[in-house]
Scaffold this motif. Structure first.
Motif, PDB file in Angstrom:
ATOM      1  N   ARG A 121       0.853  -1.189   0.000  1.00  0.00           N
ATOM      2  CA  ARG A 121       0.000   0.000   0.000  1.00  0.00           C
ATOM      3  C   ARG A 121       0.891   1.242   0.000  1.00  0.00           C
ATOM      4  O   ARG A 121       1.063   1.913   1.002  1.00  0.00           O
ATOM      5  CB  ARG A 121      -0.921   0.000   1.214  1.00  0.00           C
ATOM      6  CG  ARG A 121      -1.950  -1.128   1.212  1.00  0.00           C
ATOM      7  CD  ARG A 121      -2.610  -1.255  -0.149  1.00  0.00           C
ATOM      8  NE  ARG A 121      -3.810  -2.074  -0.101  1.00  0.00           N
ATOM      9  CZ  ARG A 121      -3.903  -3.287  -0.629  1.00  0.00           C
ATOM     10  NH1 ARG A 121      -2.867  -3.839  -1.243  1.00  0.00           N
ATOM     11  NH2 ARG A 121      -5.040  -3.947  -0.574  1.00  0.00           N
ATOM     12  N   ASN A 156      -1.505   3.485  -4.845  1.00  0.00           N
ATOM     13  CA  ASN A 156      -2.387   4.656  -4.847  1.00  0.00           C
ATOM     14  C   ASN A 156      -2.610   5.202  -6.255  1.00  0.00           C
ATOM     15  O   ASN A 156      -3.734   5.550  -6.613  1.00  0.00           O
ATOM     16  CB  ASN A 156      -1.829   5.741  -3.924  1.00  0.00           C
ATOM     17  CG  ASN A 156      -2.091   5.416  -2.459  1.00  0.00           C
ATOM     18  OD1 ASN A 156      -3.156   4.904  -2.113  1.00  0.00           O
ATOM     19  ND2 ASN A 156      -1.130   5.666  -1.602  1.00  0.00           N
ATOM     20  N   ARG A 187      -5.047   2.929  -8.043  1.00  0.00           N
ATOM     21  CA  ARG A 187      -6.428   3.098  -7.583  1.00  0.00           C
ATOM     22  C   ARG A 187      -7.016   4.417  -8.058  1.00  0.00           C
ATOM     23  O   ARG A 187      -8.189   4.485  -8.428  1.00  0.00           O
ATOM     24  CB  ARG A 187      -6.473   3.036  -6.051  1.00  0.00           C
ATOM     25  CG  ARG A 187      -6.048   1.701  -5.515  1.00  0.00           C
ATOM     26  CD  ARG A 187      -7.025   0.657  -5.926  1.00  0.00           C
ATOM     27  NE  ARG A 187      -8.089   0.495  -4.945  1.00  0.00           N
ATOM     28  CZ  ARG A 187      -8.916  -0.537  -4.921  1.00  0.00           C
ATOM     29  NH1 ARG A 187      -8.825  -1.472  -5.845  1.00  0.00           N
ATOM     30  NH2 ARG A 187      -9.838  -0.630  -4.010  1.00  0.00           N
ATOM     31  N   LYS A 211     -12.996   7.358  -2.708  1.00  0.00           N
ATOM     32  CA  LYS A 211     -11.812   6.513  -2.916  1.00  0.00           C
ATOM     33  C   LYS A 211     -10.625   7.351  -3.390  1.00  0.00           C
ATOM     34  O   LYS A 211      -9.515   7.193  -2.909  1.00  0.00           O
ATOM     35  CB  LYS A 211     -12.115   5.425  -3.958  1.00  0.00           C
ATOM     36  CG  LYS A 211     -12.978   4.320  -3.426  1.00  0.00           C
ATOM     37  CD  LYS A 211     -12.200   3.531  -2.392  1.00  0.00           C
ATOM     38  CE  LYS A 211     -13.069   2.469  -1.766  1.00  0.00           C
ATOM     39  NZ  LYS A 211     -12.424   1.838  -0.619  1.00  0.00           N
ATOM     40  N   SER A 258      -9.147   9.259  -0.582  1.00  0.00           N
ATOM     41  CA  SER A 258      -8.327   8.517   0.377  1.00  0.00           C
ATOM     42  C   SER A 258      -6.988   8.099  -0.253  1.00  0.00           C
ATOM     43  O   SER A 258      -5.958   8.126   0.400  1.00  0.00           O
ATOM     44  CB  SER A 258      -9.122   7.345   0.967  1.00  0.00           C
ATOM     45  OG  SER A 258      -8.730   6.138   0.391  1.00  0.00           O
ATOM     46  N   ASN A 259      -6.980   7.786  -1.537  1.00  0.00           N
ATOM     47  CA  ASN A 259      -5.698   7.438  -2.172  1.00  0.00           C
ATOM     48  C   ASN A 259      -4.797   8.657  -2.334  1.00  0.00           C
ATOM     49  O   ASN A 259      -3.578   8.560  -2.214  1.00  0.00           O
ATOM     50  CB  ASN A 259      -5.936   6.762  -3.518  1.00  0.00           C
ATOM     51  CG  ASN A 259      -6.508   5.358  -3.350  1.00  0.00           C
ATOM     52  OD1 ASN A 259      -5.896   4.498  -2.736  1.00  0.00           O
ATOM     53  ND2 ASN A 259      -7.704   5.141  -3.848  1.00  0.00           N
ATOM     54  N   GLY A 305      -3.206   9.241   0.865  1.00  0.00           N
ATOM     55  CA  GLY A 305      -2.068   8.330   1.019  1.00  0.00           C
ATOM     56  C   GLY A 305      -0.807   8.910   0.379  1.00  0.00           C
ATOM     57  O   GLY A 305       0.284   8.838   0.946  1.00  0.00           O
TER      58      GLY A 305
END
Lengths: 476, 315
Positions: B155, B160, B163, B247, B250-251, B254
């Motif tokens: 991850r 990221n 995604r 989504k 959140s990526n 990251g």
């Protein structure tokens, strides 16, 4: 090209058909296997290679954009004693190659001593004037070398070619072993085969040891590839991955503050060592081919200021030039003071009138190679050529004799391959991989065995329908 | 991580997502054509499938009629269609080769296998009898690659970027599907109990694999506002615009965490995300569904561009 008669040396069987000791345990295992099962494994190997994407691209063949190099599952076995001799010979030769390069780009003692005519440097594109007077970081020119060996008898290994630019094929050495271990694990519990799997780690260590002084504690290594359409892209990605190095293309790099740096998602980061799989001519559009997009503008200036290591050094190609090859016995003696342990294949330089006459008189028995060619392209194989081809080549030779060398048709050793009809002998060569750093010369026990799959053929190049085998060096 | 590698994983994910979405649209078009006896309305359906994928103009270069076999072959495999599923799978695989050192063996092998399988399946013209098999294979393979990513990748930034690619593409796709059919959701034509609209609404939901979920949540009651709310604002539905943006947020968070800072793209995304969160479905209709969607698609493209620029995808 056909071998001249049936008297060549088979590495598995002696003249009366007895299995040689090196192969005894393997043969015992092989004979106990079910043939139908072996056939299934053989087919399975191909699927395995396709799925993991071990392919190569063939130049000039668009229909078959990605092909597999056929893998043969019968190993090529080298005894510990044979290997010891090879190691001594290879070390000697590689030491001489580096000393020769250092000398050519500095005082040229070998020319002053009259051992190498200056003619062979003149107009030779592989000799780079940009390298004159410059010593690469750590004094190493050829960080990675592949020595192509052929065998003609029990003790007779000869060097067919030195690959001092960017030798390829090492990924096949590694993947072939992986495949064999996955298909036949029990063989490796029975037979003491020396491992090759740490090659990428050794390569990374060797490259880091050559880093320039400006590098930090842990030098940054990057593999420079021409990109996914290059025939060896799989290998470039594979090695970068296994070494934990970045895989970069020319477009990722630029010169920033006097260093070569790569474009990351957070900005430009300096690179210390570039393992380049791009030819000299494409390295730097400012120094060489002005329209190259594969290289990095200004990298040669950074190089000459000692802020980056390029492996192999630009200009090493002069050492594996086919005309220079003919002088290797003298070169080895000149720089090491020793007799060469590994012989050259006898070679005629067509530039010399006596040699040219001999070559023309015996064309149908000889192999003629272009001095600057590679990959089995542009060569004549006398015994396999038609009258018309011979005549055409004769004209070429007469027009430009300096472009050619000639060698006898060797009776290369054979090792059996697996066929539907059982084991069948085929000609092979061997390319061990050699790493050079200030810490020393490191030879991985094994190498790439290339095998001519057609009966009687002596051409092992993958671009010409050759295959590969796993190469085993036995423990003492 | 190299900027070029970030570009590679991002597009690899986008192309796979796009191939899967195209397969779904073809499936729906085919399904609908089967339920409509009349040829003119069948053609209308196929035409709208082409419009949704943005390939209407390209199709007309070499084709005159909108027959099913011609349209789905064009979308799936035709050589002169640069946006065919086969091309997308090839692009995905080419990108995977480029970033092979950044992705895991599992992801590479799944992608390579997908390409080998589909190249084979699509080497001959697809007939109505094997269309189902082909479409199922496309969906299954896309899920296989996503599963390999999910199950094997660290991850980190590589994951990221992949995604983000997936969800930028998915948001774009859902918005386009809605936009082409927005008129069936307009209140003026929402005839209560009309059989035609029920089919149209069902089709819309099927295009994003949301028909079952919607029925389950709404006890089988179809109404245009509810459907629009579901596709745009429902946080539970994995193809809704809000879900995709959650989504991406959140990526992107990251990336900011790993790299120790935000970029301009983060700001753009925050603005777009806030707008989506605050708006109600009533306000969407008040503003005009079509206008809302056009604006969304434009912003989505802009965010994708900002990410590419901020993370140095290209020089």
């Amino acid at each position: 090209m056909k071998s001249t008669g049936g008297t060549c040396y088979d590495e598995m069987l002696d003249a009366d058909g007895t299995v040689r000791p090196a192969y005894a345990e393997f043969r015992e295992w092989y004979d106990a296997q079910d043939t139908a099962w072996l056939r299934r494994q053989d087919a399975e190997a191909e699927r395995f290679f396709r799925r993991i994407g071990i392919t190569f691209n063939v130049y000039g063949d668009e229909a078959a954009e990605e092909r597999l190099i056929p893998f043969d599952m019968i190993p090529r076995i080298i005894t510990a004693r044979e290997w010891r001799t090879l190691v001594r010979g290879i070390e000697q030769r590689v030491r001489a190659l580096n000393a020769f390069l250092q000398d050519l780009y500095h005082r040229q003692e070998i020319i002053r001593a009259g051992r190498l005519p200056i003619y062979f440097l003149r107009d030779n594109e592989a000799f780079l004037t940009q390298m004159i007077g410059f010593t690469p970081p750590g004094g190493v020119y050829t960080h990675i070398v592949g020595i192509d060996l052929v065998r003609t008898g029990p003790e007779e290994f000869m060097v067919l070619e030195d690959n001092a630019r960017t030798p390829s094929g090492v990924s096949y050495m590694l993947e072939n072993r992986e495949t064999m271990m996955a298909m036949f694990p029990e063989l490796f519990t029975k037979i003491p085969v020396r491992p090759v799997s740490d090659y990428p780690r050794r390569l990374a260590r060797s490259l880091r040891a050559c880093a320039p002084e400006c590098a930090g504690e842990r030098p940054v290594v990057a593999v420079l590839t021409p990109g996914i359409y290059n025939s060896a892209y799989f290998e470039h990605a594979f090695l970068a991955d296994q070494m934990g190095a970045e895989l970069v293309e020319g477009g990722d790099l630029r010169v920033v503050d006097g260093r070569v740096a790569m474009r990351t998602t957070t900005g430009y980061t300096p690179v210390d060592v570039i393992y380049r799989r791009v030819d000299d001519n494409y390295l730097d559009p400012l120094s060489f081919h002005p329209d190259s997009i594969l290289g990095v503008a200004g990298i040669m200036d950074v190089y000459r200021s000692g802020k980056i290591t390029i492996a192999n050094a630009p200009g090493t190609g002069i050492a594996d030039d086919k005309a220079i090859y003919t002088f290797m016995p003298e070169i080895v003696e000149f720089y090491t003071g020793e007799k060469p342990i590994l012989k050259n294949v006898p070679t005629w330089r067509c530039i010399e009138p006596d040699s040219l006459k001999y070559v023309l008189d015996n064309l149908a028995d000889l192999v003629v190679k272009e001095v600057h060619g590679s990959g089995g392209y542009g060569m004549l194989i006398g015994p396999a050529a038609s009258k018309k081809e011979l005549a055409e080549f004769e004209a070429k030779l007469r027009a430009k004799p300096e472009n050619y060398i000639a060698q006898p048709t060797l009776s290369l050793s054979t090792v059996p391959i697996f066929t539907k009809e059982g084991l069948a002998p085929r000609h092979v060569d061997l390319r061990p991989f050699v790493l050079v750093s200030p810490d020393g010369i490191d030879i991985t026990p094994g190498g790439l065995t290339r095998v001519a799959l057609k009966k009687g053929s002596l051409v092992v190049n993958s671009s010409q329908g050759g295959g590969t085998k796993d190469s085993w060096v036995l423990e003492d | 991580m190299l900027g070029r590698a970030a570009n590679g994983v991002y597009w690899m994910a986008r192309y796979l997502e796009r191939a899967e979405n195209t397969a779904r649209l073809i499936d729906v078009g085919f399904h609908l054509a089967l339920t409509r006896g009349n040829r003119a309305s069948q053609e209308e359906e196929w035409k709208s499938v082409l419009t949704t994928t943005g390939q209407g103009a390209g199709y007309l270069v070499n084709h005159g009629e909108y027959t099913g076999v011609q349209v789905f072959n064009y979308l799936l495999r035709e050589k002169d269609n640069p946006g065919s599923v086969l091309q997308m799978i090839e692009h995905a695989r080419t990108n995977a080769r480029v970033v092979r050192t950044s992705i895991t063996n599992e992801v590479w092998e799944a992608t390579n296998e997908t390409w080998m399988l589909l190249r084979d399946l699509l080497s001959r013209p697809v007939r109505e009898t094997n269309l189902g098999e082909v479409l199922a294979a496309i969906r299954r393979q896309a899920m296989l690659v996503r599963g390999a990513m999910e199950g094997s990748m660290l991850r980190n930034d590589v994951f990221n970027f992949a995604r983000i690619g997936t969800f930028i593409e998915r948001a774009d796709s859902t918005a386009r599907i809605l936009d082409v059919k927005y008129y069936v959701l307009l209140p003026s034509v929402a005839w209560v109990g009309s059989n035609l609209d029920n089919v149209q609404w069902d089709t819309l939901l099927r295009s994003v694999a949301g028909n079952r979920a919607y029925s389950w949540l709404n006890a089988g009651n179809m109404d245009p506002r509810g459907i629009a709310r579901f596709l745009i604002l429902d946080r539970r539905f994995p193809r809704s615009l809000v879900f995709c943006y959650e989504k991406i947020r959140s990526n992107m968070a990251g990336l900011a965490m790993q790299y120790g800072g935000e970029t301009q793209a983060h700001q753009l995304l925050r603005d777009a995300g806030a707008a989506l969160h605050q708006i109600t479905i009533e306000e969407v209709f008040e503003k005009g569904l079509h206008e809302f969607l056009r604006e969304f698609i434009g912003k989505n493209t802009q965010i994708g561009g900002a990410i590419a620029a901020d993370y140095r995808f290209i020089e």
